[in-house]
Motif scaffolding. Structure first.
Motif, PDB file in Angstrom:
ATOM      1  N   GLY A   1     -63.425 -61.588 -19.318  1.00 42.41           N
ATOM      2  CA  GLY A   1     -63.407 -62.958 -18.852  1.00 42.41           C
ATOM      3  C   GLY A   1     -63.627 -62.996 -17.354  1.00 42.41           C
ATOM      4  O   GLY A   1     -64.263 -62.107 -16.785  1.00 42.41           O
ATOM      5  N   PRO A   2     -63.068 -64.014 -16.670  1.00 44.04           N
ATOM      6  CA  PRO A   2     -63.216 -64.094 -15.210  1.00 44.04           C
ATOM      7  C   PRO A   2     -62.576 -62.887 -14.525  1.00 44.04           C
ATOM      8  O   PRO A   2     -61.607 -62.314 -15.038  1.00 44.04           O
ATOM      9  N   PRO A   3     -63.086 -62.476 -13.374  1.00 45.55           N
ATOM     10  CA  PRO A   3     -62.485 -61.348 -12.645  1.00 45.55           C
ATOM     11  C   PRO A   3     -61.026 -61.625 -12.298  1.00 45.55           C
ATOM     12  O   PRO A   3     -60.646 -62.747 -11.953  1.00 45.55           O
ATOM     13  N   VAL A   4     -60.214 -60.607 -12.401  1.00 49.99           N
ATOM     14  CA  VAL A   4     -58.804 -60.707 -12.031  1.00 49.99           C
ATOM     15  C   VAL A   4     -58.698 -60.670 -10.509  1.00 49.99           C
ATOM     16  O   VAL A   4     -59.291 -59.807  -9.854  1.00 49.99           O
ATOM     17  N   THR A   5     -57.956 -61.599  -9.947  1.00 56.82           N
ATOM     18  CA  THR A   5     -57.828 -61.672  -8.484  1.00 56.82           C
ATOM     19  C   THR A   5     -56.380 -61.585  -8.012  1.00 56.82           C
ATOM     20  O   THR A   5     -56.132 -61.604  -6.814  1.00 56.82           O
ATOM     21  N   ARG A   6     -55.440 -61.490  -8.921  1.00 62.72           N
ATOM     22  CA  ARG A   6     -54.030 -61.352  -8.533  1.00 62.72           C
ATOM     23  C   ARG A   6     -53.553 -59.962  -8.951  1.00 62.72           C
ATOM     24  O   ARG A   6     -53.453 -59.666 -10.139  1.00 62.72           O
ATOM     25  N   VAL A   7     -53.272 -59.149  -7.968  1.00 64.19           N
ATOM     26  CA  VAL A   7     -52.951 -57.748  -8.262  1.00 64.19           C
ATOM     27  C   VAL A   7     -51.947 -57.208  -7.260  1.00 64.19           C
ATOM     28  O   VAL A   7     -51.996 -57.520  -6.064  1.00 64.19           O
ATOM     29  N   SER A   8     -51.007 -56.414  -7.752  1.00 64.92           N
ATOM     30  CA  SER A   8     -50.129 -55.641  -6.860  1.00 64.92           C
ATOM     31  C   SER A   8     -50.376 -54.168  -7.136  1.00 64.92           C
ATOM     32  O   SER A   8     -50.378 -53.726  -8.286  1.00 64.92           O
ATOM     33  N   PHE A   9     -50.635 -53.438  -6.066  1.00 57.88           N
ATOM     34  CA  PHE A   9     -50.895 -52.000  -6.153  1.00 57.88           C
ATOM     35  C   PHE A   9     -49.764 -51.265  -5.462  1.00 57.88           C
ATOM     36  O   PHE A   9     -49.527 -51.459  -4.267  1.00 57.88           O
ATOM     37  N   VAL A  10     -49.062 -50.435  -6.202  1.00 59.83           N
ATOM     38  CA  VAL A  10     -47.984 -49.629  -5.636  1.00 59.83           C
ATOM     39  C   VAL A  10     -48.588 -48.362  -5.054  1.00 59.83           C
ATOM     40  O   VAL A  10     -49.028 -47.471  -5.783  1.00 59.83           O
ATOM     41  N   LYS A  11     -48.623 -48.304  -3.728  1.00 52.29           N
ATOM     42  CA  LYS A  11     -49.138 -47.104  -3.061  1.00 52.29           C
ATOM     43  C   LYS A  11     -48.129 -45.968  -3.199  1.00 52.29           C
ATOM     44  O   LYS A  11     -46.940 -46.147  -2.945  1.00 52.29           O
ATOM     45  N   THR A  12     -48.620 -44.815  -3.621  1.00 54.29           N
ATOM     46  CA  THR A  12     -47.812 -43.607  -3.673  1.00 54.29           C
ATOM     47  C   THR A  12     -48.366 -42.632  -2.640  1.00 54.29           C
ATOM     48  O   THR A  12     -49.486 -42.792  -2.173  1.00 54.29           O
ATOM     49  N   TYR A  13     -47.578 -41.619  -2.296  1.00 57.63           N
ATOM     50  CA  TYR A  13     -47.934 -40.759  -1.165  1.00 57.63           C
ATOM     51  C   TYR A  13     -48.773 -39.558  -1.594  1.00 57.63           C
ATOM     52  O   TYR A  13     -48.428 -38.847  -2.529  1.00 57.63           O
ATOM     53  N   LYS A  14     -49.904 -39.393  -0.884  1.00 58.09           N
ATOM     54  CA  LYS A  14     -50.819 -38.262  -1.060  1.00 58.09           C
ATOM     55  C   LYS A  14     -51.336 -38.173  -2.499  1.00 58.09           C
ATOM     56  O   LYS A  14     -51.336 -37.118  -3.131  1.00 58.09           O
ATOM     57  N   THR A  15     -51.791 -39.309  -2.993  1.00 58.74           N
ATOM     58  CA  THR A  15     -52.306 -39.414  -4.361  1.00 58.74           C
ATOM     59  C   THR A  15     -53.676 -40.080  -4.411  1.00 58.74           C
ATOM     60  O   THR A  15     -54.106 -40.517  -5.470  1.00 58.74           O
ATOM     61  N   ALA A  16     -54.351 -40.190  -3.272  1.00 55.84           N
ATOM     62  CA  ALA A  16     -55.598 -40.958  -3.133  1.00 55.84           C
ATOM     63  C   ALA A  16     -55.336 -42.448  -3.162  1.00 55.84           C
ATOM     64  O   ALA A  16     -56.251 -43.248  -3.375  1.00 55.84           O
ATOM     65  N   SER A  17     -54.100 -42.856  -2.884  1.00 55.90           N
ATOM     66  CA  SER A  17     -53.776 -44.289  -2.927  1.00 55.90           C
ATOM     67  C   SER A  17     -54.435 -45.068  -1.788  1.00 55.90           C
ATOM     68  O   SER A  17     -54.725 -46.260  -1.939  1.00 55.90           O
ATOM     69  N   THR A  18     -54.700 -44.402  -0.658  1.00 55.13           N
ATOM     70  CA  THR A  18     -55.377 -45.108   0.438  1.00 55.13           C
ATOM     71  C   THR A  18     -56.801 -45.468   0.052  1.00 55.13           C
ATOM     72  O   THR A  18     -57.315 -46.528   0.424  1.00 55.13           O
ATOM     73  N   THR A  19     -57.442 -44.605  -0.718  1.00 54.59           N
ATOM     74  CA  THR A  19     -58.791 -44.925  -1.185  1.00 54.59           C
ATOM     75  C   THR A  19     -58.758 -46.106  -2.139  1.00 54.59           C
ATOM     76  O   THR A  19     -59.622 -46.996  -2.077  1.00 54.59           O
ATOM     77  N   ILE A  20     -57.755 -46.154  -3.028  1.00 53.86           N
ATOM     78  CA  ILE A  20     -57.621 -47.305  -3.935  1.00 53.86           C
ATOM     79  C   ILE A  20     -57.357 -48.582  -3.136  1.00 53.86           C
ATOM     80  O   ILE A  20     -57.964 -49.629  -3.389  1.00 53.86           O
ATOM     81  N   SER A  21     -56.470 -48.514  -2.158  1.00 57.12           N
ATOM     82  CA  SER A  21     -56.172 -49.717  -1.373  1.00 57.12           C
ATOM     83  C   SER A  21     -57.406 -50.190  -0.612  1.00 57.12           C
ATOM     84  O   SER A  21     -57.618 -51.397  -0.448  1.00 57.12           O
ATOM     85  N   SER A  22     -58.273 -49.250  -0.167  1.00 58.24           N
ATOM     86  CA  SER A  22     -59.489 -49.660   0.539  1.00 58.24           C
ATOM     87  C   SER A  22     -60.435 -50.420  -0.398  1.00 58.24           C
ATOM     88  O   SER A  22     -61.131 -51.346   0.038  1.00 58.24           O
ATOM     89  N   ILE A  23     -60.457 -50.049  -1.677  1.00 63.60           N
ATOM     90  CA  ILE A  23     -61.261 -50.775  -2.666  1.00 63.60           C
ATOM     91  C   ILE A  23     -60.720 -52.190  -2.838  1.00 63.60           C
ATOM     92  O   ILE A  23     -61.480 -53.170  -2.858  1.00 63.60           O
ATOM     93  N   LEU A  24     -59.391 -52.310  -2.933  1.00 59.40           N
ATOM     94  CA  LEU A  24     -58.777 -53.628  -3.091  1.00 59.40           C
ATOM     95  C   LEU A  24     -58.979 -54.492  -1.853  1.00 59.40           C
ATOM     96  O   LEU A  24     -59.230 -55.699  -1.947  1.00 59.40           O
ATOM     97  N   ILE A  25     -58.860 -53.873  -0.684  1.00 62.22           N
ATOM     98  CA  ILE A  25     -59.071 -54.612   0.560  1.00 62.22           C
ATOM     99  C   ILE A  25     -60.499 -55.150   0.625  1.00 62.22           C
ATOM    100  O   ILE A  25     -60.725 -56.317   0.966  1.00 62.22           O
ATOM    101  N   ARG A  26     -61.455 -54.303   0.302  1.00 64.28           N
ATOM    102  CA  ARG A  26     -62.858 -54.748   0.317  1.00 64.28           C
ATOM    103  C   ARG A  26     -63.083 -55.902  -0.655  1.00 64.28           C
ATOM    104  O   ARG A  26     -63.718 -56.896  -0.310  1.00 64.28           O
TER     105      ARG A  26
END
Length: 340
Positions: A10-35
């Motif tokens: 359906g429509p793209p999801v725009t409400r999301v919470s991402f739990v950043k964990t340490y040294k798990t590539a979470s910064t790369t995931i957050s950069s995708i969400l930020i973009r």
């Protein structure tokens, strides 16, 4: 939301919470969400007091934090939480109702070694090399002694079971197997997707599926890569000691590694095709954008930052330049009267 070959998003999801964990590539995931958020003019849940986007490293998201947020963009509500803060679903959903909750885990052995190196535990704990031991080996051989000395609550959580702490287990319950099992079961109900760092591209295909996004939305450049001199080789004894220190994290990882592959199976036969198409796009982007011969070391000498080629296409910068500091200037109006 797709669950198999024949269903469409359906429509793209725009409400999301991402739990950043340490040294798990979470910064790369957050950069995708930020973009994605910037490209779609979405508002982020951000603390008014910290330019790096941290709320707390040890205190779960709560009502007091809600009162100290940068306001959302004019005429909008909050859509994305992608900052470091331990998980509290109830409090988060007071700010982002009906959010899609996601996180990422990494095998505890590799995450722990990375934490030890990246956060310079040896220097902070004054651990010296022995004649036949590096600092990490010295720490693991004497971990009980060193852990008893820890006073800082951040390091107390960082040096044992940090991943399950971020997901919802309190420090006092680390050795309570009943509560560990309860937290894992609760996380299974609360999280819509738990990604696995060792299967990063596969995780992003599942993320695309959950969010009803396009492959272009999940393109990435690796972020926050540790410098080589902060890495340690691990032998069999060290691996076993790390597993003993992080028993709750091991249980958490094993559980969600199993659920991960069930989600891949549920995706259907199209998964392999989507993954191959995505990796082809990644390779093309890498060729056009990234200068493999150059990088800069920053974050106090701990991180290698990817550099773009001279004259790289404009879209490369859009993928490369996504940090929390770039968000703050978007949401600095009406700080005294945030809209929750």
């Amino acid at each position: 939301m797709m669950t198999g070959d024949q269903q469409e998003c359906g429509p793209p999801v725009t409400r999301v919470s991402f739990v950043k964990t340490y040294k798990t590539a979470s910064t790369t995931i957050s950069s995708i969400l930020i973009r994605y958020g910037i490209n779609n003019n979405l508002s982020f849940v951000l603390p008014s007091h910290h330019e790096q986007g941290w709320f707390s490293r040890t205190v779960r998201f709560n009502s007091k934090m809600q009162k100290k947020l940068l306001p959302p963009l004019p005429g909008s509500n909050y859509s994305i939480l992608a900052s470091h803060v331990p998980f509290n679903k109830t409090a988060i959903e007071e700010v982002i109702p009906n959010a899609t909750h996601i996180t990422i885990l990494r095998h505890p052995v590799f995450a722990y070694e990375s934490i030890f190196g990246f956060f310079k535990i040896a220097r902070n704990f004054k651990i010296k090399k022995q004649s036949r031991q590096n600092e990490f080996q010295t720490f693991l051989l004497n971990s009980d002694k060193y852990l008893k000395r820890v006073k800082d609550p951040f390091y107390k959580t960082l040096l044992r079971n940090r991943q399950i702490f971020d997901v919802g287990l309190d420090l006092k319950d680390y050795d309570n197997e009943t509560i560990v099992d309860y937290v894992i079961d609760r996380a299974s109900k609360e999280f819509d997707l738990v990604m696995i760092a060792e299967y990063f591209d596969e995780s992003l295909i599942l993320l695309k599926n959950v969010m009803c996004w396009e492959l272009e939305d999940i393109l990435y450049m690796q972020q926050n890569k540790r410098v080589d001199h902060l890495r340690y080789k691990i032998n069999d004894w060290e691996r076993q000691r790390i597993l003993e220190l992080n028993e709750a994290d091991v249980k958490l990882y094993q559980h969600f590694n199993e659920t991960f592959w069930r989600k891949v199976e549920a995706y259907g036969s199209k998964f392999s095709k989507d993954l191959a198409t995505f990796q082809s796009k990644l390779e093309k982007m890498h060729t056009e954008c990234i200068d493999d011969g150059k990088y800069t070391t920053d974050y106090r000498g701990r991180r290698n930052t990817t550099l773009l080629k001279d004259g790289a296409p404009a879209y490369c910068s859009n993928i490369h330049d996504n940090s929390f500091s770039s968000l703050a200037s978007r949401q600095t109006l009406n700080i005294s009267n945030p809209i929750l």
